[in-house]
Write a protein that holds these residues in place. Structure first.
Motif, mmCIF file in Angstrom:
data_model
loop_
_atom_site.group_PDB
_atom_site.id
_atom_site.type_symbol
_atom_site.label_atom_id
_atom_site.label_comp_id
_atom_site.label_asym_id
_atom_site.label_seq_id
_atom_site.Cartn_x
_atom_site.Cartn_y
_atom_site.Cartn_z
ATOM 1 N N GLU A 192 14.150 0.761 1.683
ATOM 2 C CA GLU A 192 13.004 1.643 1.847
ATOM 3 C C GLU A 192 11.913 1.321 0.823
ATOM 4 N N ASP A 193 12.337 0.979 -0.400
ATOM 5 C CA ASP A 193 11.359 0.603 -1.420
ATOM 6 C C ASP A 193 10.670 -0.715 -1.054
ATOM 7 N N LEU A 194 11.448 -1.646 -0.502
ATOM 8 C CA LEU A 194 10.872 -2.924 -0.078
ATOM 9 C C LEU A 194 9.868 -2.694 1.058
ATOM 10 N N LYS A 195 10.224 -1.795 1.958
ATOM 11 C CA LYS A 195 9.330 -1.449 3.063
ATOM 12 C C LYS A 195 8.018 -0.864 2.541
ATOM 13 N N ALA A 196 8.115 0.055 1.578
ATOM 14 C CA ALA A 196 6.923 0.674 1.003
ATOM 15 C C ALA A 196 6.075 -0.360 0.263
ATOM 16 N N SER A 197 6.731 -1.249 -0.469
ATOM 17 C CA SER A 197 6.011 -2.275 -1.218
ATOM 18 C C SER A 197 5.285 -3.233 -0.287
ATOM 19 N N MET A 198 5.957 -3.648 0.777
ATOM 20 C CA MET A 198 5.323 -4.553 1.739
ATOM 21 C C MET A 198 4.138 -3.872 2.426
ATOM 22 N N ALA A 199 4.263 -2.578 2.677
ATOM 23 C CA ALA A 199 3.191 -1.843 3.355
ATOM 24 C C ALA A 199 1.931 -1.780 2.501
ATOM 25 N N HIS A 200 2.077 -1.423 1.210
ATOM 26 C CA HIS A 200 0.864 -1.306 0.390
ATOM 27 C C HIS A 200 0.342 -2.667 -0.051
ATOM 28 N N ASN A 201 1.179 -3.698 0.000
ATOM 29 C CA ASN A 201 0.700 -5.044 -0.299
ATOM 30 C C ASN A 201 0.001 -5.688 0.891
ATOM 31 N N LEU A 202 -0.089 -4.960 2.000
ATOM 32 C CA LEU A 202 -0.873 -5.407 3.143
ATOM 33 C C LEU A 202 -2.263 -4.780 3.142
ATOM 34 N N ASP A 203 -2.606 -4.104 2.030
ATOM 35 C CA ASP A 203 -3.959 -3.557 1.902
ATOM 36 C C ASP A 203 -4.982 -4.695 1.868
#
Length: 334
Positions: A63-74
């Motif tokens: 879940e943390d990896l998912k969140a990190s990947m999501a905000h790194n797609l900004d």
């Protein structure tokens, strides 16, 4: 359904420090920063691709990896040769499980200024100097060695910069992370203000939308009136309008399409001024840069340029010559 990025990661235990092999791998992968460039998020896909090996080692929680990947797609736009500087700092923050808002602010604040710095270092300094030397070698010696030497020097410098910045900024970020996280709110606010300031500067420097319309008799150029109120007023109004549309739920793609349609329609009706360098059959510049499809107002003719002293003398001499040919004796004063 939109994914809501959490403010904090689930696992707040700092991860182990990344090894040199992983850092070096990300240096190579940073070469693909612009492989998926688009006008909605610019280099975001290439950025995530380059930083992903480090994120996978840092975030063992899915879940943390998912969140990190999501905000790194900004949205991200920076210089491709200096991107590893941003990567190193972001990885150090990710490793210490900083708040996602802090990481996003640091990423944008660090990435923005590197565009101008990189252009000055590489395109305006390294390339002209290296190309100038090696091009002369190729011309004088008539050998391919000059071209090969240019590629070797240029790529050696840019890869050396990539490697150095990745390792240096990663270690620097690890030391600075305590200060950043302890003042997260203040730093985030400062980064936001810097971002707004940068956007305003970009509008002033690169916003070029202007009006072609002329009204009344004698004709008054509407753009000159707007410039008297506030230069670059129209680009500012467009930017604010797009901001409110995005706040209303519009996507960047829809905004881009709106600007495209507005530009085509505006030019068809002669609303926006152009700079096509178009000229008429006599070689004179066309008023407003182009001829609109629909002409619904009279555009003023450009004022005649004042003649120089020599041009005025030549014109008078031509009249005198014509009078002399007609039998009227006229002499030019000395």
């Amino acid at each position: 359904m939109a994914y809501n990025i959490p403010e904090r990661y689930s696992d707040l235990t700092p991860a182990a420090k990344l090894d040199k092999k992983t850092l070096n791998k990300m240096v190579w992968m940073s070469c693909f920063l612009q492989a998926s460039f688009n006008y909605e998020r610019m280099q975001a896909c290439g950025w995530l691709w380059g930083i992903l090996p480090g994120l996978k080692k840092i975030h063992t929680n899915k879940e943390d990896l998912k969140a990190s990947m999501a905000h790194n797609l900004d949205f991200l736009n920076t210089h491709p040769f200096l991107v590893t500087f941003v990567m190193g700092i972001v990885l150090s923050l990710e490793q210490n499980k900083a708040e996602t808002a802090t990481i996003r602010s640091v990423r944008i604040s660090a990435a923005g200024p590197l565009g101008g710095i990189g252009d000055a270092l590489f395109w305006l300094t390294l390339v002209p100097i290296t190309a100038g030397i090696t091009a002369n070698m190729a011309l004088n010696d008539k050998s391919i060695i000059g071209a090969i030497l240019f590629l070797v020097i240029f790529n050696a410098v840019q890869f050396a910069v990539r490697y150095f910045l990745m390792h240096w900024s990663y270690n620097l970020g690890t030391k600075a992370v305590t200060m950043l996280t302890s003042n997260a709110k203040e730093f985030t606010r400062a980064a936001s203000i810097l971002g707004i300031f940068t956007v305003g500067a970009l509008i002033a420097n690169y916003g070029s939308t202007s009006l072609r319309i002329a009204i009344a008799d004698p004709a008054i150029n509407v753009q000159n009136l707007l410039n008297g109120i506030l230069p670059k007023l129209l680009p500012l109004v467009i930017t604010i309008g797009l901001f409110f549309l995005i706040k209303k739920g519009w996507t960047p793609i829809k905004c881009i399409l709106l600007i495209l349609v507005a530009g085509i329609v505006g030019c068809a009706f002669g609303i926006f001024a152009g700079d096509s360098k178009a000229i008429d059959e006599n070689g004179a510049s066309i008023n407003g840069g182009y001829n609109p499809l629909v002409s619904w107002y009279d555009y003023p003719e450009p004022a005649a340029a004042e003649k120089t002293g020599q041009q005025a003398y030549d014109a008078i001499q031509g009249v005198v010559d014509q009078l002399n040919k007609a039998g009227v004796s006229v002499t030019m004063p000395e």
